[in-house]
Scaffold this active site. Structure first.
Site, PDB file in Angstrom:
ATOM      1  N   GLY A  51       0.846  -1.196   0.000  1.00 18.49           N
ATOM      2  CA  GLY A  51       0.000   0.000   0.000  1.00 18.49           C
ATOM      3  C   GLY A  51       0.876   1.240   0.000  1.00 18.49           C
ATOM      4  O   GLY A  51       1.503   1.537  -1.001  1.00 18.49           O
ATOM      5  N   SER A 118       6.671  -4.422  -2.459  1.00 20.91           N
ATOM      6  CA  SER A 118       6.116  -3.134  -2.841  1.00 20.91           C
ATOM      7  C   SER A 118       6.304  -2.135  -1.698  1.00 20.91           C
ATOM      8  O   SER A 118       7.425  -2.002  -1.209  1.00 20.91           O
ATOM      9  CB  SER A 118       4.648  -3.349  -3.204  1.00 20.91           C
ATOM     10  OG  SER A 118       4.180  -2.317  -3.980  1.00 20.91           O
ATOM     11  N   TRP A 119       5.252  -1.454  -1.237  1.00 18.88           N
ATOM     12  CA  TRP A 119       5.418  -0.599  -0.049  1.00 18.88           C
ATOM     13  C   TRP A 119       5.951  -1.420   1.130  1.00 18.88           C
ATOM     14  O   TRP A 119       6.671  -0.891   1.984  1.00 18.88           O
ATOM     15  CB  TRP A 119       4.104   0.081   0.323  1.00 18.88           C
ATOM     16  CG  TRP A 119       4.116   0.583   1.739  1.00 18.88           C
ATOM     17  CD1 TRP A 119       3.522   0.017   2.815  1.00 18.88           C
ATOM     18  CD2 TRP A 119       4.806   1.753   2.230  1.00 18.88           C
ATOM     19  NE1 TRP A 119       3.794   0.750   3.955  1.00 18.88           N
ATOM     20  CE2 TRP A 119       4.576   1.815   3.622  1.00 18.88           C
ATOM     21  CE3 TRP A 119       5.607   2.740   1.623  1.00 18.88           C
ATOM     22  CZ2 TRP A 119       5.099   2.837   4.417  1.00 18.88           C
ATOM     23  CZ3 TRP A 119       6.137   3.746   2.425  1.00 18.88           C
ATOM     24  CH2 TRP A 119       5.877   3.794   3.793  1.00 18.88           C
ATOM     25  N   ASP A 273       7.133  -5.588 -14.152  1.00 13.36           N
ATOM     26  CA  ASP A 273       6.451  -4.879 -13.064  1.00 13.36           C
ATOM     27  C   ASP A 273       6.210  -3.434 -13.517  1.00 13.36           C
ATOM     28  O   ASP A 273       7.160  -2.674 -13.695  1.00 13.36           O
ATOM     29  CB  ASP A 273       7.336  -4.929 -11.815  1.00 13.36           C
ATOM     30  CG  ASP A 273       6.634  -4.374 -10.579  1.00 13.36           C
ATOM     31  OD1 ASP A 273       5.762  -3.499 -10.732  1.00 13.36           O
ATOM     32  OD2 ASP A 273       6.980  -4.820  -9.465  1.00 13.36           O
ATOM     33  N   HIS A 301       3.963  -7.263 -11.091  1.00 12.17           N
ATOM     34  CA  HIS A 301       4.213  -6.745  -9.745  1.00 12.17           C
ATOM     35  C   HIS A 301       3.735  -7.654  -8.617  1.00 12.17           C
ATOM     36  O   HIS A 301       4.266  -7.612  -7.519  1.00 12.17           O
ATOM     37  CB  HIS A 301       3.505  -5.383  -9.638  1.00 12.17           C
ATOM     38  CG  HIS A 301       3.666  -4.714  -8.319  1.00 12.17           C
ATOM     39  ND1 HIS A 301       4.901  -4.344  -7.823  1.00 12.17           N
ATOM     40  CD2 HIS A 301       2.757  -4.345  -7.377  1.00 12.17           C
ATOM     41  CE1 HIS A 301       4.731  -3.755  -6.639  1.00 12.17           C
ATOM     42  NE2 HIS A 301       3.451  -3.758  -6.339  1.00 12.17           N
TER      43      HIS A 301
HETATM   44  N1  STX Z   1       1.823   0.911  -4.029  1.00 15.56           N
HETATM   45  C1  STX Z   1       2.204  -0.407  -4.296  1.00 15.56           C
HETATM   46  C2  STX Z   1       1.848  -1.362  -3.200  1.00 15.56           C
HETATM   47  O1  STX Z   1       2.491  -1.415  -2.181  1.00 15.56           O
HETATM   48  C3  STX Z   1       2.445   1.906  -4.826  1.00 15.56           C
HETATM   49  C4  STX Z   1       0.694  -2.185  -3.403  1.00 15.56           C
HETATM   50  N2  STX Z   1      -0.009  -2.254  -4.477  1.00 15.56           N
HETATM   51  N3  STX Z   1      -1.032  -3.132  -4.238  1.00 15.56           N
HETATM   52  C5  STX Z   1      -0.900  -3.582  -3.025  1.00 15.56           C
HETATM   53  O2  STX Z   1       0.167  -3.013  -2.491  1.00 15.56           O
HETATM   54  C6  STX Z   1      -1.789  -4.581  -2.319  1.00 15.56           C
HETATM   55  C7  STX Z   1      -1.503  -5.966  -2.832  1.00 15.56           C
HETATM   56  C8  STX Z   1      -1.543  -4.539  -0.841  1.00 15.56           C
HETATM   57  C9  STX Z   1      -3.225  -4.271  -2.594  1.00 15.56           C
END
Ligand code: STX
Length: 322
Positions: A51, A118-119, A273, A301
């Site tokens: 997120g 990711s985050w 990604d 991703h």
């Molecule tokens: N945000 C990318 C990220 O962390 C820029 C992310 N994208 N989707 C998610 O996290 C979930 C799978 C948690 C919905």
């Protein structure tokens, strides 16, 4: 006979339930939900979700051998089962880092492995930079360092060149005179007093991210944007962090890799990604002499993509020895 796995269940461990769950009060305002699954005497791993605002997921337990690992997850401030829901007050990167430490102490863990995508990779790295002695290894996916170039790529112009169809509704939700700064335009709507304005913006913001997360689109994944309870927390919290440049200086992670360069690190990164392009994983890997970078040739991703999941399970199966 082909041994190429076709479905996620073939590469993940079986579904399990937590053996312990709780709520930890981390400030006068925030309480965070946490859980432990797998073996209570196993090797501790903290799973850091994406997120920000994405929340922990039951399926994340399945990336670890439940006999060997003590799998710890929590919902970051304002999302999942943490309360208050979607709150942006006292919600910064430093608060999340101190929550991870509070949880570690609460569970009597000395050191643990840190797993995040990711985050979740951003927060894992920033946590490690602040508390390197607590981290036995990093297992990271879809590297995101949240620099201006990365935000601009995904939320303004870049991924839009590959997904113009999915980008159009995200762009058109915002009037022409605000389109030059989409994160700010969404932030105004996601923090509006009008609940309908907030919900509609959350849906478009989340749809864009879900539509671009996989090499091959998955309709089930797109449904996440229709779940407004999920989308409002996800979109509001993400946008709040991004408008504030995650409350750290530009390129904070790459400027501070010295602190974590000894820590064994595995990076799993999809070649295609579109949310977090491979360049960031490459730059991080170059600065971490103790890292292995696995560029997965047929993935985007998401950790829900079979080739990514397979590489992550291989990584946790070998990390156990560290
Ligand atoms: N945000 C990318 C990220 O962390 C820029 C992310 N994208 N989707 C998610 O996290 C979930 C799978 C948690 C919905």
């Amino acid at each position: 006979m082909s041994t190429i796995p076709q479905v996620l269940d073939d590469v993940l461990y079986p579904k399990i339930e937590p053996y312990l769950e709780g709520m930890l009060s981390v400030s006068d305002h925030h309480t965070i939900a946490w859980e432990c699954a797998g073996n209570p005497e196993g090797i501790p791993v903290i799973v850091i979700h994406g997120g920000p605002g994405g929340g922990s997921q039951p399926s994340y337990r399945q990336y670890f051998d439940p006999q060997k690992w003590n799998i710890i997850q929590f919902d970051q401030r304002g999302c999942g089962k943490s309360t208050p829901y979607a709150s942006l007050e006292e919600n910064t990167t430093n608060h999340l880092v101190s929550d991870i430490e509070a949880l570690r102490k609460h569970l009597n863990v000395e050191t643990w492995h840190v797993f995040g995508g990711s985050w979740g990779s951003t927060l894992s790295l920033i946590y490690g930079i602040s508390h390197p002695k607590r981290v036995r290894s990093f297992i990271l996916r879809g590297i995101f360092m949240c620099r201006r170039s990365e935000l601009n790529w995904f939320y303004q112009e870049g991924a839009s060149h590959v997904f113009p169809d999915a980008f159009e509704p995200y762009l058109n939700h915002i009037p022409k005179d605000e389109q030059h700064a989409l994160i700010s335009a969404y932030y105004r709507r996601l923090t509006s007093d009008d609940v309908e304005v907030r919900r509609n913006a959350a849906k478009e913001w989340t749809r864009w991210e879900m539509a671009t997360s996989r090499l091959l689109p998955d309709p089930e994944y797109l449904d996440k944007a229709e779940d407004l309870d999920f989308a409002v927390a996800f979109a509001r919290i993400e946008c709040h962090y991004f408008i504030n440049a995650i409350f750290v200086e530009e390129a904070y992670i790459l400027n501070n890799t010295r602190t974590i360069e000894e820590i064994p690190t595995v990076i799993v990164q999809g070649r295609y990604d579109m949310v977090c392009p491979v360049k960031s994983a490459w730059e991080l890997h170059k600065q971490l002499p103790n890292s292995n970078l696995h560029i997965i040739p047929d993935a985007g991703h998401s950790m829900g993509e079979v080739p990514i999941a397979k590489a992550l399970v291989e990584a946790t199966d070998s990390a156990e020895k560290m």
